[in-house]
Design a protein around this motif. Structure first.
Motif, PDB file in Angstrom:
ATOM      1  N   ARG A  82      14.544   7.438 -39.109  1.00  0.00           N
ATOM      2  CA  ARG A  82      14.334   8.844 -39.494  1.00  0.00           C
ATOM      3  C   ARG A  82      14.792   9.826 -38.436  1.00  0.00           C
ATOM      4  O   ARG A  82      15.195  10.932 -38.748  1.00  0.00           O
ATOM      5  N   TYR A  83      14.697   9.456 -37.148  1.00  0.00           N
ATOM      6  CA  TYR A  83      15.174  10.335 -36.081  1.00  0.00           C
ATOM      7  C   TYR A  83      16.553   9.920 -35.580  1.00  0.00           C
ATOM      8  O   TYR A  83      16.942  10.247 -34.462  1.00  0.00           O
ATOM      9  N   LEU A  84      17.258   9.185 -36.429  1.00  0.00           N
ATOM     10  CA  LEU A  84      18.657   8.794 -36.212  1.00  0.00           C
ATOM     11  C   LEU A  84      18.884   7.855 -35.032  1.00  0.00           C
ATOM     12  O   LEU A  84      19.942   7.849 -34.409  1.00  0.00           O
ATOM     13  N   TYR A  85      17.885   7.032 -34.746  1.00  0.00           N
ATOM     14  CA  TYR A  85      18.079   5.944 -33.788  1.00  0.00           C
ATOM     15  C   TYR A  85      18.663   4.759 -34.544  1.00  0.00           C
ATOM     16  O   TYR A  85      18.260   4.506 -35.687  1.00  0.00           O
ATOM     17  N   PRO A  86      19.562   4.011 -33.945  1.00  0.00           N
ATOM     18  CA  PRO A  86      19.990   2.771 -34.600  1.00  0.00           C
ATOM     19  C   PRO A  86      18.794   1.825 -34.727  1.00  0.00           C
ATOM     20  O   PRO A  86      18.021   1.649 -33.784  1.00  0.00           O
ATOM     21  N   LYS A  87      18.626   1.268 -35.895  1.00  0.00           N
ATOM     22  CA  LYS A  87      17.454   0.428 -36.169  1.00  0.00           C
ATOM     23  C   LYS A  87      17.326  -0.724 -35.185  1.00  0.00           C
ATOM     24  O   LYS A  87      16.231  -1.011 -34.700  1.00  0.00           O
ATOM     25  N   HIS A  88      18.429  -1.378 -34.865  1.00  0.00           N
ATOM     26  CA  HIS A  88      18.350  -2.515 -33.946  1.00  0.00           C
ATOM     27  C   HIS A  88      17.908  -2.067 -32.549  1.00  0.00           C
ATOM     28  O   HIS A  88      17.240  -2.809 -31.849  1.00  0.00           O
ATOM     29  N   ASN A  89      18.234  -0.835 -32.160  1.00  0.00           N
ATOM     30  CA  ASN A  89      17.773  -0.311 -30.859  1.00  0.00           C
ATOM     31  C   ASN A  89      16.274  -0.034 -30.888  1.00  0.00           C
ATOM     32  O   ASN A  89      15.592  -0.203 -29.874  1.00  0.00           O
TER      33      ASN A  89
END
Length: 81
Positions: free
Chosen positions: A5-12
């Motif tokens: 939702r806050y535009l972080y890559p999911k894997h990160n």
């Protein structure tokens, strides 16, 4: 690439959750778990936390009470879903 939702890559986000748990950083752990959960990955977040618990914490002798509590919370969550 899947974003949260806050535009972080999911894997990160998943990696950061592992690191913050390993460093016993409660605030960061909660942040990353909530980021994953409220980005729509609810089931995956709960399963990931259970997997982390089983892999790293279940064998510690002072954790049986926590395991009981965790299973109770997960069961309540599943019923609410």
């Amino acid at each position: 690439m899947i974003l949260t939702r806050y535009l972080y890559p999911k894997h990160n986000v998943i990696y950061s959750l592992y690191v913050s748990l390993a460093m016993s950083d409660l605030q960061q752990s909660l942040f990353w778990a909530y980021e994953l959960y409220y980005s729509g990955f609810r089931t995956e977040t709960v399963e990931l936390l259970l997997q982390i618990y089983d892999n790293y914490y279940a064998t510690e002798p002072v954790k049986p009470a926590f395991q009981k509590w965790l299973m109770k919370i997960v069961e309540q969550w599943r019923q609410d879903m």
